[in-house]
Design a protein around this motif. Sequence first.
Motif, PDB file in Angstrom:
ATOM      1  N   HIS A 242       0.823  -1.210   0.000  1.00 43.34           N
ATOM      2  CA  HIS A 242       0.000   0.000   0.000  1.00 43.34           C
ATOM      3  C   HIS A 242       0.859   1.263   0.000  1.00 43.34           C
ATOM      4  CE1 HIS A 242      -4.117  -1.307   0.136  1.00 43.34           C
ATOM      5  NE2 HIS A 242      -3.957  -2.042   1.215  1.00 43.34           N
ATOM      6  N   ALA A 243       1.950   1.232   0.741  1.00 42.70           N
ATOM      7  CA  ALA A 243       2.801   2.412   0.879  1.00 42.70           C
ATOM      8  C   ALA A 243       3.749   2.606  -0.298  1.00 42.70           C
ATOM      9  CB  ALA A 243       3.601   2.312   2.174  1.00 42.70           C
ATOM     10  N   GLY A 244       3.778   1.643  -1.207  1.00 42.85           N
ATOM     11  CA  GLY A 244       4.653   1.767  -2.362  1.00 42.85           C
ATOM     12  C   GLY A 244       6.095   1.403  -2.084  1.00 42.85           C
ATOM     13  N   HIS A 245       6.349   0.731  -0.961  1.00 37.21           N
ATOM     14  CA  HIS A 245       7.721   0.358  -0.606  1.00 37.21           C
ATOM     15  C   HIS A 245       8.140  -0.971  -1.238  1.00 37.21           C
ATOM     16  CE1 HIS A 245       7.623   3.678   2.050  1.00 37.21           C
ATOM     17  NE2 HIS A 245       6.914   3.105   3.006  1.00 37.21           N
ATOM     18  N   LEU A 246       7.187  -1.726  -1.728  1.00 38.82           N
ATOM     19  CA  LEU A 246       7.468  -3.076  -2.211  1.00 38.82           C
ATOM     20  C   LEU A 246       6.838  -3.305  -3.577  1.00 38.82           C
ATOM     21  CD1 LEU A 246       8.324  -6.070  -1.914  1.00 38.82           C
ATOM     22  CD2 LEU A 246       6.216  -6.439  -0.596  1.00 38.82           C
ATOM     23  N   ASP A 247       7.642  -3.696  -4.520  1.00 35.92           N
ATOM     24  CA  ASP A 247       7.175  -4.158  -5.830  1.00 35.92           C
ATOM     25  C   ASP A 247       7.238  -5.682  -5.804  1.00 35.92           C
ATOM     26  OD1 ASP A 247       6.736  -4.935  -8.417  1.00 35.92           O
ATOM     27  OD2 ASP A 247       8.328  -3.706  -9.295  1.00 35.92           O
ATOM     28  N   PRO A 248       6.091  -6.361  -5.858  1.00 33.91           N
ATOM     29  CA  PRO A 248       6.123  -7.826  -5.725  1.00 33.91           C
ATOM     30  C   PRO A 248       6.936  -8.529  -6.796  1.00 33.91           C
ATOM     31  CG  PRO A 248       3.946  -7.064  -6.418  1.00 33.91           C
ATOM     32  CD  PRO A 248       4.727  -5.852  -6.028  1.00 33.91           C
ATOM     33  N   ASN A 249       7.188  -7.863  -7.939  1.00 34.83           N
ATOM     34  CA  ASN A 249       7.959  -8.497  -9.003  1.00 34.83           C
ATOM     35  C   ASN A 249       9.419  -8.706  -8.618  1.00 34.83           C
ATOM     36  OD1 ASN A 249       5.913  -8.829 -11.002  1.00 34.83           O
ATOM     37  ND2 ASN A 249       5.944  -6.615 -11.314  1.00 34.83           N
ATOM     38  N   VAL A 250       9.917  -7.952  -7.629  1.00 36.11           N
ATOM     39  CA  VAL A 250      11.318  -8.135  -7.240  1.00 36.11           C
ATOM     40  C   VAL A 250      11.541  -9.516  -6.641  1.00 36.11           C
ATOM     41  CG1 VAL A 250      11.634  -5.660  -6.839  1.00 36.11           C
ATOM     42  CG2 VAL A 250      11.031  -7.152  -4.920  1.00 36.11           C
ATOM     43  N   LEU A 251      10.465 -10.150  -6.184  1.00 36.41           N
ATOM     44  CA  LEU A 251      10.603 -11.477  -5.588  1.00 36.41           C
ATOM     45  C   LEU A 251      10.839 -12.556  -6.634  1.00 36.41           C
ATOM     46  CD1 LEU A 251       7.793 -11.223  -2.891  1.00 36.41           C
ATOM     47  CD2 LEU A 251      10.237 -10.745  -2.660  1.00 36.41           C
ATOM     48  N   LEU A 252      10.837 -12.164  -7.906  1.00 38.73           N
ATOM     49  CA  LEU A 252      11.158 -13.089  -8.989  1.00 38.73           C
ATOM     50  C   LEU A 252      12.618 -12.961  -9.412  1.00 38.73           C
ATOM     51  CD1 LEU A 252       7.964 -12.503 -11.177  1.00 38.73           C
ATOM     52  CD2 LEU A 252       8.368 -14.352  -9.530  1.00 38.73           C
ATOM     53  N   ALA A 253      13.295 -11.902  -8.943  1.00 38.48           N
ATOM     54  CA  ALA A 253      14.685 -11.663  -9.323  1.00 38.48           C
ATOM     55  C   ALA A 253      15.627 -12.339  -8.333  1.00 38.48           C
ATOM     56  CB  ALA A 253      14.961 -10.157  -9.372  1.00 38.48           C
ATOM     57  N   GLU A 254      16.592 -13.088  -8.849  1.00 43.51           N
ATOM     58  CA  GLU A 254      17.447 -13.906  -7.995  1.00 43.51           C
ATOM     59  C   GLU A 254      18.247 -13.096  -6.966  1.00 43.51           C
ATOM     60  OE1 GLU A 254      18.220 -17.349  -6.354  1.00 43.51           O
ATOM     61  OE2 GLU A 254      16.903 -17.029  -8.056  1.00 43.51           O
ATOM     62  N   PRO A 255      18.870 -11.972  -7.351  1.00 42.73           N
ATOM     63  CA  PRO A 255      19.626 -11.230  -6.315  1.00 42.73           C
ATOM     64  C   PRO A 255      18.728 -10.749  -5.178  1.00 42.73           C
ATOM     65  CG  PRO A 255      20.248 -10.511  -8.514  1.00 42.73           C
ATOM     66  CD  PRO A 255      19.042 -11.374  -8.673  1.00 42.73           C
ATOM     67  N   GLU A 256      17.524 -10.290  -5.526  1.00 42.36           N
ATOM     68  CA  GLU A 256      16.596  -9.823  -4.499  1.00 42.36           C
ATOM     69  C   GLU A 256      16.150 -10.974  -3.605  1.00 42.36           C
ATOM     70  OE1 GLU A 256      15.850  -6.755  -4.059  1.00 42.36           O
ATOM     71  OE2 GLU A 256      16.273  -5.709  -5.927  1.00 42.36           O
ATOM     72  N   ARG A 257      15.916 -12.109  -4.205  1.00 41.02           N
ATOM     73  CA  ARG A 257      15.484 -13.287  -3.438  1.00 41.02           C
ATOM     74  C   ARG A 257      16.551 -13.692  -2.426  1.00 41.02           C
ATOM     75  NH1 ARG A 257      11.599 -16.826  -5.917  1.00 41.02           N
ATOM     76  NH2 ARG A 257      12.903 -18.644  -5.478  1.00 41.02           N
ATOM     77  N   GLN A 258      17.801 -13.651  -2.827  1.00 37.70           N
ATOM     78  CA  GLN A 258      18.873 -14.045  -1.913  1.00 37.70           C
ATOM     79  C   GLN A 258      18.955 -13.096  -0.728  1.00 37.70           C
ATOM     80  OE1 GLN A 258      20.476 -16.938  -2.060  1.00 37.70           O
ATOM     81  NE2 GLN A 258      19.186 -17.371  -3.847  1.00 37.70           N
ATOM     82  N   ASP A 259      18.687 -11.816  -0.965  1.00 35.85           N
ATOM     83  CA  ASP A 259      18.656 -10.850   0.140  1.00 35.85           C
ATOM     84  C   ASP A 259      17.567 -11.224   1.138  1.00 35.85           C
ATOM     85  OD1 ASP A 259      20.714  -9.416  -0.922  1.00 35.85           O
ATOM     86  OD2 ASP A 259      19.472  -7.780  -1.720  1.00 35.85           O
ATOM     87  N   VAL A 260      16.391 -11.574   0.614  1.00 31.77           N
ATOM     88  CA  VAL A 260      15.264 -11.959   1.472  1.00 31.77           C
ATOM     89  C   VAL A 260      15.604 -13.216   2.263  1.00 31.77           C
ATOM     90  CG1 VAL A 260      12.889 -12.832   1.474  1.00 31.77           C
ATOM     91  CG2 VAL A 260      13.498 -10.860   0.051  1.00 31.77           C
ATOM     92  N   PHE A 261      16.210 -14.189   1.610  1.00 32.56           N
ATOM     93  CA  PHE A 261      16.538 -15.444   2.296  1.00 32.56           C
ATOM     94  C   PHE A 261      17.579 -15.219   3.386  1.00 32.56           C
ATOM     95  CE2 PHE A 261      15.594 -17.544  -2.059  1.00 32.56           C
ATOM     96  CZ  PHE A 261      14.239 -17.385  -1.839  1.00 32.56           C
ATOM     97  N   ALA A 262      18.503 -14.305   3.149  1.00 35.04           N
ATOM     98  CA  ALA A 262      19.518 -14.014   4.165  1.00 35.04           C
ATOM     99  C   ALA A 262      18.878 -13.394   5.406  1.00 35.04           C
ATOM    100  CB  ALA A 262      20.578 -13.079   3.586  1.00 35.04           C
ATOM    101  N   VAL A 263      17.923 -12.486   5.196  1.00 28.15           N
ATOM    102  CA  VAL A 263      17.217 -11.882   6.325  1.00 28.15           C
ATOM    103  C   VAL A 263      16.399 -12.942   7.056  1.00 28.15           C
ATOM    104  CG1 VAL A 263      15.436 -10.218   6.994  1.00 28.15           C
ATOM    105  CG2 VAL A 263      17.138  -9.601   5.263  1.00 28.15           C
ATOM    106  N   ALA A 264      15.713 -13.798   6.292  1.00 28.99           N
ATOM    107  CA  ALA A 264      14.876 -14.841   6.899  1.00 28.99           C
ATOM    108  C   ALA A 264      15.715 -15.783   7.758  1.00 28.99           C
ATOM    109  CB  ALA A 264      14.136 -15.616   5.817  1.00 28.99           C
TER     110      ALA A 264
END
Length: 452
Positions: A242-264
């Motif tokens: 809602h706030a425009g901070h997240l584009d859901p398409n970035v979750l399809l990009a490998e570098p972005e996904r690895q960042d998320v997995f590292a945080v998780a």
Amino acid sequence: MNAAARTPGEKPVIAGYDEQDLERWAPEPDKRPGRTAFQRDRARVLHSAALRRLAGKTQVVTPGVSAQAWDASPRTRLTHSLECAQVGRELGAALGCDPDLVEAACLAHDMGHPPFGHNGEEALNEFAAPCGGFEGNAQSLRLLTRLEPKRFVPSERTGELVSVGLNLTRAALDAATKYPWPRGGHPTDPASRKFGVYEDDLPVFTWLRQGAPEGRQSFEAQVMDWSDDVAYSVHDVEDGLHAGHLDPNVLLAEPERQDVFAVAAGRYAPGAGPEELAEALDRLLEQEWWPHGYDGSAVAQARLKDATSQLIGRFCLAAESATRAAWGYLPGRSGSGGGPGRLTRYGAELVVPRETRLECAVLKAVADRYVMQRPDQEKLRADQRVVIAELAEALTARAPDGLDPQFRSLYAAAADDAGRQRAVVDQIAALTDVSARSLLARLTDGRAVAEG
């Protein structure tokens, strides 16, 4: 026995719970016959000032700060607590818990959080180190049993009136206790910063934990805990979109996904590998209802709301099915009036499949990476820490006169420096984001304390 079957003057029996569960620290008569003890507990939490103050405490996205024209009103700690309570009430009822009991625990679970969320909690913990530290969950118990004005009784030592807070039942206090141990008492990790009771609140903690296995959450507390995880993991992502901070398409990009997995793996799912986390994220992305785009239109908002509903249902149904598969339909405890299928107190454990926990952890990591780790947020957090530190210094210098009357009394009654410092901590923790800044401005001769 149900309410209709009771004889006049007889207290309602609550299926699955015994008399000890319904006891209060300070015995008191019912004001209106016919209500159950847990209905009274829920009402007391719902009508409390501490719960109302959560409306002024940020959840993740700061109210009034929007990056997009379509930004909806973001959640506060209050709206999060209300949503957590709805999730917990339904999940608890499906498993045989008393729904009013679980709802009361969910409503109360964040009441002790200070201004500025976890950032404020860390800053306040630094100031409170000499008196035992600060922890939002321990502060919640302190509010429920001491600080929130509702019930006063004569002190056995002095005869003066002392507060027993909301005077909830033993089962309700236990259900609201996420970390049932004092500082340093984590069952498997003594270095953990999570704890649920301060040293000077141990008497009531010992009472509420009577008969409970050491270090173990009650079943209702486990339902509350999972409902909290479900609500904030799903809704924080929704608010980020809602706030425009997240584009859901970035979750399809490998570098972005690895960042998320590292945080998780670092914060929400220790021990989980990238492959396992990738599978969890992909299971969500493959759902037909997953929001692959968001433009703020009415259709996009409806689709996003459907996705949040689907996620909540997915996470809760997985826990309900796994718990029933493990524990079945248990008979009610002897003498409790419980019926088949009621999982209550210490008669069972909530079972959440690992795959479901990893899906939830990935959602938390998405919100963390794209909302909480925004470049502007560190500057804001640094400013918030300064506000807490300067407020603590100013209040300490002016105590007790600078404190509100309630905390001034606690300061005056304290037996030592630790008790006096705790009264200052209680004052700061009770403030909202805005009132913390305005109080600091008043205490420092009107110096402006602007947001950010």
